[in-house]
Scaffold this motif. Structure first.
Motif, short mmCIF file in Angstrom:
data_model
loop_
_atom_site.label_atom_id
_atom_site.label_comp_id
_atom_site.label_asym_id
_atom_site.label_seq_id
_atom_site.Cartn_x
_atom_site.Cartn_y
_atom_site.Cartn_z
N ALA A 47 0.81 -1.22 0.00
CA ALA A 47 0.00 0.00 0.00
C ALA A 47 0.84 1.27 0.00
O ALA A 47 0.53 2.23 -0.70
N ASP A 48 1.93 1.28 0.78
CA ASP A 48 2.68 2.52 1.00
C ASP A 48 3.99 2.61 0.20
O ASP A 48 4.47 3.71 -0.05
N ALA A 49 4.56 1.48 -0.17
CA ALA A 49 5.85 1.49 -0.87
C ALA A 49 5.85 0.39 -1.93
O ALA A 49 6.58 -0.59 -1.81
N PRO A 50 5.03 0.53 -2.96
CA PRO A 50 4.81 -0.57 -3.91
C PRO A 50 6.04 -1.01 -4.70
O PRO A 50 6.08 -2.14 -5.19
N ASP A 51 7.05 -0.15 -4.84
CA ASP A 51 8.24 -0.51 -5.61
C ASP A 51 9.41 -0.93 -4.72
O ASP A 51 10.50 -1.21 -5.23
N THR A 52 9.19 -0.97 -3.41
CA THR A 52 10.24 -1.33 -2.47
C THR A 52 10.25 -2.85 -2.26
O THR A 52 9.20 -3.47 -2.16
N THR A 53 11.45 -3.42 -2.20
CA THR A 53 11.60 -4.86 -2.01
C THR A 53 12.24 -5.14 -0.66
O THR A 53 13.21 -4.48 -0.28
N VAL A 54 11.68 -6.11 0.06
CA VAL A 54 12.26 -6.53 1.34
C VAL A 54 12.59 -8.01 1.28
O VAL A 54 11.73 -8.83 0.93
N THR A 55 13.82 -8.35 1.59
CA THR A 55 14.26 -9.74 1.66
C THR A 55 14.45 -10.13 3.12
O THR A 55 15.13 -9.41 3.87
N PHE A 56 13.82 -11.23 3.53
CA PHE A 56 14.02 -11.75 4.89
C PHE A 56 15.09 -12.82 4.86
O PHE A 56 15.05 -13.73 4.03
N ARG A 57 16.04 -12.71 5.77
CA ARG A 57 17.11 -13.69 5.84
C ARG A 57 17.11 -14.32 7.23
O ARG A 57 17.26 -13.63 8.24
N THR A 58 16.90 -15.63 7.28
CA THR A 58 16.88 -16.35 8.56
C THR A 58 18.30 -16.60 9.03
O THR A 58 19.12 -17.16 8.30
N LEU A 59 18.59 -16.17 10.24
CA LEU A 59 19.92 -16.32 10.82
C LEU A 59 19.81 -16.92 12.22
O LEU A 59 18.77 -16.79 12.87
N SER A 60 20.86 -17.56 12.66
CA SER A 60 20.89 -18.01 14.04
C SER A 60 21.36 -16.85 14.91
O SER A 60 22.03 -15.93 14.43
N PRO A 61 21.00 -16.84 16.20
CA PRO A 61 21.48 -15.76 17.08
C PRO A 61 23.00 -15.62 17.05
O PRO A 61 23.53 -14.53 17.19
N ALA A 62 23.71 -16.74 16.81
CA ALA A 62 25.17 -16.70 16.82
C ALA A 62 25.74 -15.98 15.61
O ALA A 62 26.84 -15.42 15.67
N THR A 63 25.03 -15.97 14.48
CA THR A 63 25.54 -15.35 13.26
C THR A 63 24.93 -13.98 12.98
O THR A 63 25.40 -13.26 12.11
N LEU A 64 23.90 -13.63 13.73
CA LEU A 64 23.19 -12.38 13.46
C LEU A 64 24.07 -11.17 13.70
O LEU A 64 24.07 -10.21 12.93
N ASP A 65 24.87 -11.20 14.77
CA ASP A 65 25.75 -10.07 15.09
C ASP A 65 26.73 -9.79 13.97
O ASP A 65 26.91 -8.65 13.54
N GLY A 66 27.36 -10.85 13.44
CA GLY A 66 28.32 -10.68 12.36
C GLY A 66 27.68 -10.15 11.09
O GLY A 66 28.26 -9.34 10.37
N ALA A 67 26.45 -10.61 10.81
CA ALA A 67 25.75 -10.16 9.61
C ALA A 67 25.45 -8.67 9.69
O ALA A 67 25.55 -7.94 8.69
N LEU A 68 25.11 -8.18 10.87
CA LEU A 68 24.88 -6.74 11.05
C LEU A 68 26.18 -5.96 10.88
O LEU A 68 26.22 -4.93 10.21
#
Length: 314
Positions: free
Chosen positions: A121-142
């Motif tokens: 509705a608000d951002a029709p041309d915007t794309t969001v990708t969800f990436r599943t990470l473990s808590p142990a790897t999330l910090d490094g990905a950020l």
């Protein structure tokens, strides 16, 4: 590499390949076709006079030259992004921008549909990708900027992260009414008698099992599956249940015809947090996305009550 000769668009392709080590995943990350990324890689190789990434059985591995220039390009792209975002204004109605959200604890099951509805509705041309990470790897990905922000049930926190509370959740028991019949509330002896399906990431670090063992209760694990998405199929067995966060139970009640039961109030209410590197707070697009997630909420109760009532910032 002569930095004055390189196209900035090629810089984004290089960094996508650097993080993904795959042409197909880099294409997804950039919202481009694989031929477009391959063509850009060819131009990068011509510009640098080096192969940069070599195809191996373990993916596209960087050459020595690629490793040498990666940090410089990362810093250049970050500086440019921060400078432009600080002065510019993100317009969701017309922006074709892509974002990557890292999640653990199955939070993509609850935030994904709500966010997709608002974006349509608000951002029709915007794309969001969800990436599943473990808590142990999330910090490094950020830290490596592989994701723009994170939604987590873990305890990851650092002084250079903005950490915002998005509420809390309880554990619930889900089961298929065609294969078993359980009361609305499960006591500990009933939990112990059931056959359980466990998510693989919780196999070694299940808070739920630690609490049960402390109370002298051991549940019977019959199946271990890779993700929450596997649960509906594995719950098509007699007397088989799964212990999940209540937002996962709510999702499966609505989409898979499962039923849920409450559990004894002895397992606490873990928190859900959104993490954002402080340097990214100057990015008007990421700030808009974070504000939108806070607005729509992440967790919900059995009746899908408005989660905004439980939000708090920090």
């Amino acid at each position: 590499m002569n930095m004055s000769r390189i196209d900035l668009n090629l810089t984004h392709v290089f960094l996508a390949l650097w993080h993904e080590r795959s042409v197909s995943r880099a294409a997804t990350r950039l919202a481009l076709t694989q031929p477009a990324v391959s063509s850009a890689l060819k131009r990068l190789r011509q510009t640098c006079g080096d192969e940069l990434f070599i195809r191996t059985r373990h993916g596209m591995q960087p050459t020595v030259h690629a490793i040498e220039i990666a940090e410089t390009l990362e810093l250049t792209a970050e500086t440019l992004r921060s400078t432009l975002s600080a002065r510019g204004t993100f317009n969701p109605a017309s922006s074709p921008r892509s974002f990557i959200i890292g999640t653990d604890g199955g939070l993509d099951y609850t935030v994904g549909p709500r966010l997709a509805s608002r974006l349509a509705a608000d951002a029709p041309d915007t794309t969001v990708t969800f990436r599943t990470l473990s808590p142990a790897t999330l910090d490094g990905a950020l830290e490596r900027r592989e994701i723009d922000l994170a939604l987590t049930v873990g305890g990851v926190t650092r002084p250079d992260y903005l950490s915002t509370s998005l509420g809390s959740f309880r554990f619930s028991c889900v089961w298929n009414p065609d294969y078993c019949s359980l009361p609305d509330f499960l006591d500990l002896p009933t939990i112990e008698k059931c056959r359980h399906v466990l998510i693989e990431t919780a196999l070694r670090h299940s808070t739920f099992d630690h609490r049960l063992r402390d109370m002298g209760v051991n549940r019977t694990i019959r199946n271990v599956v890779p993700s929450f998405g596997h649960l509906p199929a594995f719950l098509r067995q007699p007397d088989t249940v799964a212990i999940v966060p209540d937002y996962i139970a709510d999702f499966f009640r609505k989409t898979a015809g499962l039923t849920s039961s409450r559990l004894p109030d002895i397992f606490g209410t873990p928190g859900v947090r959104m993490l954002l590197p402080r340097k990214s707070s100057r990015d008007s697009g990421i700030k808009w996305l974070g504000d939108l997630i806070m607005e729509i909420g992440v967790t919900s109760g059995p009746d899908d009550a408005n989660p905004a009532a439980t939000q708090s910032g920090s």
